[in-house]
Every structure is written in C-alpha cells, then in structure tokens.
Design an enzyme around this catalytic site. Structure first.
Site, PDB file in Angstrom:
ATOM      1  N   ASN A   1       7.184  22.637  -7.917  1.00 57.70           N
ATOM      2  CA  ASN A   1       8.616  21.448  -8.253  1.00 57.70           C
ATOM      3  C   ASN A   1       8.401  20.453  -6.956  1.00 57.70           C
ATOM      4  O   ASN A   1       8.169  20.713  -5.977  1.00 57.70           O
ATOM      5  CB  ASN A   1       9.685  22.511  -7.969  1.00 57.70           C
ATOM      6  CG  ASN A   1      10.227  23.015  -6.841  1.00 57.70           C
ATOM      7  OD1 ASN A   1      10.726  22.355  -6.052  1.00 57.70           O
ATOM      8  ND2 ASN A   1       9.556  24.063  -6.542  1.00 57.70           N
TER       9      ASN A   1
ATOM     10  N   CYS B   1      24.657  12.203 -27.249  1.00 56.69           N
ATOM     11  CA  CYS B   1      25.038  12.658 -28.567  1.00 56.69           C
ATOM     12  C   CYS B   1      23.492  12.804 -29.246  1.00 56.69           C
ATOM     13  O   CYS B   1      23.295  13.426 -30.427  1.00 56.69           O
ATOM     14  CB  CYS B   1      25.416  11.376 -29.091  1.00 56.69           C
ATOM     15  SG  CYS B   1      24.639   9.891 -29.220  1.00 56.69           S
TER      16      CYS B   1
ATOM     17  N   ARG C   1      -4.850  33.649 -14.457  1.00 57.28           N
ATOM     18  CA  ARG C   1      -5.472  32.559 -13.838  1.00 57.28           C
ATOM     19  C   ARG C   1      -5.213  32.671 -12.345  1.00 57.28           C
ATOM     20  O   ARG C   1      -5.940  31.884 -11.393  1.00 57.28           O
ATOM     21  CB  ARG C   1      -4.654  31.241 -14.083  1.00 57.28           C
ATOM     22  CG  ARG C   1      -3.149  31.504 -13.913  1.00 57.28           C
ATOM     23  CD  ARG C   1      -2.350  30.381 -14.648  1.00 57.28           C
ATOM     24  NE  ARG C   1      -0.918  30.183 -14.607  1.00 57.28           N
ATOM     25  CZ  ARG C   1      -0.233  30.950 -14.951  1.00 57.28           C
ATOM     26  NH1 ARG C   1      -0.597  32.242 -15.752  1.00 57.28           N
ATOM     27  NH2 ARG C   1       1.215  31.076 -14.546  1.00 57.28           N
TER      28      ARG C   1
ATOM     29  N   ALA D   1      -1.559  30.265  -8.754  1.00 56.76           N
ATOM     30  CA  ALA D   1      -2.863  29.928  -9.146  1.00 56.76           C
ATOM     31  C   ALA D   1      -3.660  29.096  -8.212  1.00 56.76           C
ATOM     32  O   ALA D   1      -4.627  29.238  -7.569  1.00 56.76           O
ATOM     33  CB  ALA D   1      -2.925  29.204 -10.516  1.00 56.76           C
TER      34      ALA D   1
END
Length: 812
Positions: free
Chosen positions: A530, A585, A468, A432
């Site tokens: 990234n 957890c 886009r 884009a």
C-alpha cells in the site's frame, strides 16, 4: 482455486488448465536451476523432472538455497539434495528425480512439453537441440539459460510454428460508441471518458449498437486511431443511420512465431530483446562473449580464473577471432572493458542473478506450454556491470576457497563480503517480495558477520499465499509471516542473524522503531502493498539518510526504485497523477465500465461490513453516551450513522447461519433487482432529457434487472460470500456445507423475498456535477428521535461485540 486464485486472475482458467497438463524437464540444479524449478512447481504444472548428477560444492551455496554444508561434505548430487524441498512447495505437482545422462540414457525427452537447460555450455545445448528436432512435429520446446557473475543470457526455441494465443495477457480494450458516420471508411467517435486504446490494424467487434444493427457481432479492422475516434474498414453508406448505444471491443488475435534451432540461431541471432536502451550494442557484445567463453571452456576444461588478466586476454583474443571470421557481425567493434569484466567475474554465481533468470526461464517455459504471452524471440542478454567495483579487486582478493560465499567473492571480492556481513538491514513486509528478499539476503551473507536483519509484518499466512510466497508451507497457514519467513531463511544460512517482528511500521509504533533503530539501520527494503505505508517508510529513510530499495508487483508487471541519499530522488518526491474520480451518480446508478463496478462494490462492502458494525460496537461500548452524542450532534451524517446502527443491531441482526444466507439473498434482490427496477421505472428506455435527447445515451447503458438463479455460479458465489462475511460480523460459526457455493445457492433459493413494486416520485441523482451519495433513508424518517427506544428494546449479551470486517485482498 484457493491456492492459485491470484494466478488465475493473470492467466485465466484455460491457460491454467493447459499448465496443469504440462511437464517440464529442468537440467542443471545450481542456483539458476533451483530457482527455475521452484517457480514452475509453484505455478502448478503437472510434472517437473529434475536432472543433475553434479555433486554439491561450496560454490553452489551462494545461490542454491536448498543445498547445505552437509550436502557439500557428503558430495550429494544437486538434484537429489533438493528433491524433497522442491516437492514440498506444491504437493499437487509430480516432481521426479531423473538419473543418468540427458542424452543417450533413460531420459525420455518426448515426455515433456519443454526442456530447460541451466548453465549448460552452448555445445551441450546444441546437442540437446538436435535431439529435440529429431522428435519431429510437436517436439518439446527448448529454453537455455546461463548466468555468469553479473552477466546472463536466455535462448528460446519453440519450434517452426509456435502459436501465441494471447500476446500480452491484458483484458481486451474497449470503448463506448457515441456516433458512427455513414461513409467509407466509417468514422467511429467514442465518448470522451477514456482515450481509445486501440492500435492501427487491430481487429474489433461491436455490440449493443442501435440503428446500425448490422455492425453487431461482426469484426472489422481499425485505422487512423485518434484519442477519441478511429476509422473502420467498412462501408456504412448502405446501413441505417446510427441511433445510440454501442460498445466496441478489441478481438485478441493469435500470433504464429517461427524459431530457428540453436545451431542456426548462434550464427544468425536476429534481433535481440533489448532491456536497457542505454546499452543498445551490449547484447551483441555479450553474444560474442558467451560464445568465446564456450570455446575457452572447451580448450581448458574450466572457466577463466577470477580476476585473471591472462585468461581475460585469451578470452578477448578468442572472441576477436570468432567475430572476425563471422565478418565482424552484430557489433562495430568488441569492447575490451566488457570482455575483461566478463572474463574476470564469470566464475561467480550470484543469488540475485539466479532469481532474475530463474524467473525468466520458468516464465518462458510456461509460455511454451500454454501459448500465453509473447515469448523471447530468441535471444536475451543482460548485464549489471554498474554493480561491479571500479576498479575490480586484484585476483588474490577474489579468492575464497571453502567459503559458502566464494561464488560471490569471485565477483565482488572479499572486502565487500565482509562489509555485507556487518550490515544492519530492515525489511518491511514478508509477503511474496519479502520472501524473495530474505532468501537473497541470507544467501548473500547480509547480517551474517556481526550485523542484524529485522523483518516486520503484522499479517498471517493464508492458503492463497502459498502459490508465490515460497518460504511458507501448508502447515504454516495461520502463523505469523515474519516469524515463519525468518526461520525458513535461517535454514538456508545458519549464520543469518535475523529477527521477525509483528508490528506495522507507522506513527503508532515509533516507540519500537525509534530514532536509535533508524540510526543504526544501513539499508531498508520495502516489500509493502500500500502507498501510505511506503510513503511513511520513505519519509523515515529521507530523515535518517538511509538507502531504500522500493519495489512492487502487479500480475506480470513490476517496478523497482533505488533511493540513494543525496544522489537520487526519494519515493515520495514523485507521485502518479490522481486517478479520475467518477461522479457518485455514475457509481451508484449509471456505471459503464468495470472500474465503476469495483468502486461501487468496495463502497457497499465498507458500509455494510466495516462502518456499520464499527458504529454498532461504539454503541455497545457506551450506549447512553453514544445516543446522546448523535442526538445532540449537528453533523449531517448523524442520521446515517444512527440508521447504520439500527440496521446492524436490529433489522439485519443474524442469529444463525441460515439468517446470514437470508440476509445475503435479500441484498442480492436489493442490489441487482429492486434498485434496477426502480431505476428503469424512473428513467425508462425511451426517456428523454430536458433538451430532448435520449436519456440513455452514451456513456449511460440501459440496465437489466437480474432474477436470482441458484444454478448460476456467479449468483451462488455472491450469496455464499455474503453469508460467510455476515457470519463473521456476528461471530456465527460457518458450517461445513457453506463451503459449497451450490449448497448455499440452493438454501438462498428457499428464502421468501417480498415482491418489489417501483414507486412514483422517487428521485435518483442523474447530475454528474452533484457528487453527493444517494440518500440512505427517507428524509422524513425520525431515526434519531426513536434511536434510544429502538435500541433499548433489544437485548445484547454481556460484553458482546461485532467483528467489523476490513477488506483484505488476499482473503478469498
């Protein structure tokens, strides 16, 4: 949905539906107008009407990317010249050509929800404003945008009672309750997991509160908001004592705004929207500058001449007279340098300014049509005087008759234009942002006079990109982004000397992007998605002292950073603080916010579809060597890797798409039923800790096991996506019927699933300080000992390999 999947995440289904029922008229198809129309069509409104009978000219070519030299020579009206190109952006939008006068002709203003005027004078806009007001209640909204050199303005009038359904478009803030006092006002304390994001006066609602059940489902105002607590405008002294649980969520409230018509707002503009707090008085200066420009044009039937001292003096004199007559309102004094720069460059049209204000104008039109996001109320002014040469070139050096760059030369002069043409440019990424960069650079003439532009992107075009990434069309799906983007940009400027490459910019490609390449590069544009790639490019720019423009977008948010060698800090010099990592957890057994759920799902995706198939391929490549290495390894992960290979090649191996559907159905059962049953069996709702407190206390939330329902759209979508992904892993063709989630859901409902019985003695990690992942297999299982025998009993086709799926955010 495939086309607008990214946009749906920002706007939501209801807003997109309102958008798809809306029509917008765009009058004025210069650079600003074509940018506005492009954005509206890509967004997916129902109808866009184009109106501009002005013949195309050389001055348009610096910013109007759908006009060509042929259009100029033939004198084709600007709207007609770009009609087919704008239509091609989104075939679902009805793009129509309107002819004749905007007022007093055949144009039906009432047929649109918003009218956008681009580069119209204030007098022309005021006449349109009066015509719209005559239509009465429910009339179309008005957006007027204007760009003059490095100066721009936007005005909005959405009527006397415009309702904003969602002011910021953000997800409602929420917090997990840990206690509620019995007093007036009640003090609500939240778990210290995340800071409370509420603001004083906001409306909130409760659910899942135990004890003070009377709070659930009701709405209250909050006040005295602190980091982890707030007061509730409620008397809880007569309620039962708070026991546990509770989620408090912000209630999004609509906001009604009243707008003044243009003719009144000119005299009484109210508060300006400020974009640069180092220039607090600048909007007031520009308000008078644009008004004086309108008077100058009315007097001379032209704009001030580029670089003309005489015209600049007259413009300032006109502004001073208007300002004095208005009681010297808005500013303490008129700044001469601002008015001179404005007058000397206002005849120029710049592609970057058209892109900025075309984006703003289109976004304001969408706000008017949908009620999503707070609009500009009512004036916005912007300038980039810092971009102008100091001093400005002489008037003779700001002339370029017959040149496609004359709109830019009128602002920066001929010397800079020649310098731009010789530049060697590197654009990293053709998505884009990359498409916008290439369009702008081609129109500006970079690498069009002896220089060269290189753009590289290893990605291919997908359907979801088309909403886009405007250089691409449906027929380009599957093709290289960089190659298609370069070809499209060359149509905008045939002299654009650009090449598209397919390599990533990383250590492995330093033989391509070598020292000689970096040494000759004058500037780099990052259009990456990234951080690691950004840091690598930044490190190269630092080493070779190359200027870098770094930028990124996220929904309606964006950022940009200009890195100038020896003048500014580089991109990698400052980093965001590391994100707080949730204990294992929490992710696997006790998630309590959406971020935990996303992290868990990404982890499962990687394990099942990326790591497992990847290790299986390692085995298939060299079976004996792989097994011996695992058996003789003292690595604690050896058993887990061995189990992944056995599961992938034996237990979960699929031979048909029906097998893939069964796989997805069984994983649904494991993820959302079996594991939850075991969790609630091990820790029942009334379980207590060793200290005697309730185990299921905030932030833990007691879960409910899901029963698969093929009629549930989310359930069906899960098995559909899972089946298609597994089919990709095993290289199994996906049948046409699999595109229908309900059909896949119905097939999954026929899969026989073994009834699960919770087991006693199962250990589930509930210690947040123990950050180990849950065991993937029984510790007594001798998977390594039987690995060779288990896999050796299988038959695999010669050369057969799996397709390890890498997570790709653009793959729906």
């Amino acid at each position: 949905q495939d086309l607008h999947s990214r946009q749906l995440a920002v706007y939501g289904v209801e807003t997109m539906a309102r958008m798809a029922r809306s029509g917008v008229l765009v009058a004025g198809l210069g650079g600003l107008g074509v940018e506005t129309a492009k954005n509206l069509v890509l967004a997916g409104v129902k109808q866009v009407g184009l109106l501009d009978n002005t013949p195309a000219s050389h001055a348009d070519l610096a910013s109007q990317f759908y006009l060509t030299e042929a259009h100029v020579e033939a004198g084709v009206p600007r709207a007609k010249a770009c009609l087919d190109q704008i239509k091609g952006l989104n075939p679902a939008v009805n793009v129509t050509l309107l002819e004749g006068a905007l007022l007093g002709g055949s144009v039906d203003l009432a047929a649109f929800q918003c009218v956008v005027l681009c580069d119209h004078t204030l007098a022309e806009a005021a006449a349109v404003s009066q015509a719209l007001q005559a239509l009465g209640e429910g009339r179309p909204a008005l957006v007027r945008a204007d760009i003059r050199g490095v100066f721009g303005s936007v005005f909005c009038d959405f009527g006397k009672a415009h309702v904003v359904q969602d002011v910021d478009g953000e997800q409602p803030h929420s917090a997990i309750v840990s206690s509620i006092s019995q007093e007036s006002p009640a003090l609500v304390t939240c778990v210290e997991d995340e800071r409370v994001q509420f603001q004083d006066g906001e409306l909130v609602t409760f659910r899942e509160v135990q004890g003070m059940d009377g709070l659930n489902g009701r709405e209250f105002r909050v006040k005295n908001v602190k980091a982890y607590s707030f007061e509730l405008d409620c008397d809880t002294r007569g309620m039962p004592e708070y026991v546990s649980g509770g989620l408090v969520v912000q209630v999004k409230e609509p906001k009604t705004l009243s707008f003044k018509p243009l003719e009144k707002a000119l005299e009484d503009p109210g508060e300006f929207l400020i974009c640069d707090f180092a220039k607090l008085s600048r909007p007031g200066q520009l308000h008078w500058a644009f008004r004086a420009l309108d008077q100058f044009r009315a007097t001379h039937s032209r704009l001030p001449a580029p670089g003309s001292d005489e015209d600049a003096a007259e413009l300032l004199k006109t502004a001073n007279a208007m300002w004095t007559q208005a009681g010297k309102a808005l500013v303490e004094e008129l700044e001469e340098d601002v008015f001179k720069a404005f007058s000397k460059t206002c005849s120029g049209q710049l592609s970057p300014m058209a892109a900025i204000f075309g984006g703003i104008a289109a976004q304001e039109a969408l706000k008017a049509c949908t009620g999503k996001f707070h609009p500009i109320h009512q004036w916005f002014y912007f300038d980039s005087m810092e971009s102008l040469p100091d001093p400005l070139p002489e008037a003779a050096d700001m002339q370029a008759p017959g040149s496609r760059y004359c709109g830019q030369v009128h602002v920066f002069g001929r010397a800079l234009q020649e310098q731009l043409g010789k530049a060697n440019v590197f654009v990293v990424g053709a998505g884009a942002l990359g498409c916008e960069f290439l369009k702008g650079l081609a129109l500006m003439g970079l690498a069009c006079g002896g220089g060269q532009l290189t753009v590289t992107d290893d990605d291919t075009i997908e359907r979801s990109n088309l909403s886009r990434q405007f250089l691409f069309r449906p027929g380009d799906v599957g093709s290289s982004k960089s190659t298609v983007a370069v070809n499209a940009a060359k149509l905008m400027n045939p002299k654009f000397n650009a090449q598209g490459l397919l390599q990533r910019v990383c250590v492995e490609t330093e033989t391509i992007f070598d020292d000689a390449f970096w040494n000759k590069t004058d500037i780099v544009f990052n259009a990456l998605d990234n951080v690691n790639a950004r840091l690598y490019v930044d490190s190269k720019c630092v080493y070779f002292a190359t200027p870098l423009l770094e930028s990124g977008t996220l929904g309606t948010k964006c950022n940009t950073q200009v890195v100038a060698p020896h003048l500014t800090e580089n991109y990698g010099a400052s980093r965001d603080p590391p994100e707080k990592q949730a204990p294992m957890c929490t992710l696997h057994s006790f998630p309590h916010n959406i971020d935990h759920c996303l992290a868990w799902s990404r982890s499962e995706f990687e394990g099942l579809l990326t790591k497992g198939p990847g290790e299986a391929n390692n085995y298939l490549e060299k079976p004996d060597e792989f097994v011996d290495q695992l058996v003789n390894s003292h690595d604690s992960n050896s058993k887990e890797v061995a189990q992944q290979v056995v599961d992938t090649l034996v237990a979960h191996r699929c031979h048909s798409f029906e097998h893939c559907v069964a796989w997805a159905r069984k994983w649904f059962e494991d993820f959302f039923n079996n594991r939850i049953q075991q969790l609630t069996y091990t820790f029942p709702k009334d379980a207590v800790t060793s200290q005697g407190s309730l185990f299921w206390s905030p932030p833990k939330r007691f879960p409910t096991a899901l029963t698969f329902d093929p009629a549930d759209a989310v359930h069906a979508a899960f098995v559909q996506a899972g089946a298609i992904l597994v089919a990709q892993v095993y290289c199994i063709p996906v049948p046409e019927w699999a595109k229908d989630a309900s059909a896949v859901g119905a097939a999954a409902a026929k899969v026989m699933v073994e009834k699960f019985e919770p087991k006693s003695g199962v250990k589930i990690n509930a210690d947040p300080n123990n950050n180990s992942a849950p065991a993937a297999l029984d510790p007594d299982t001798d998977v390594l000992g039987s690995l060779k025998e288990t896999l050796g009993a299988q038959t695999f086709p010669e050369g057969w390999r799996l397709d390890a799926v890498k997570f790709e955010k653009d793959d729906d």
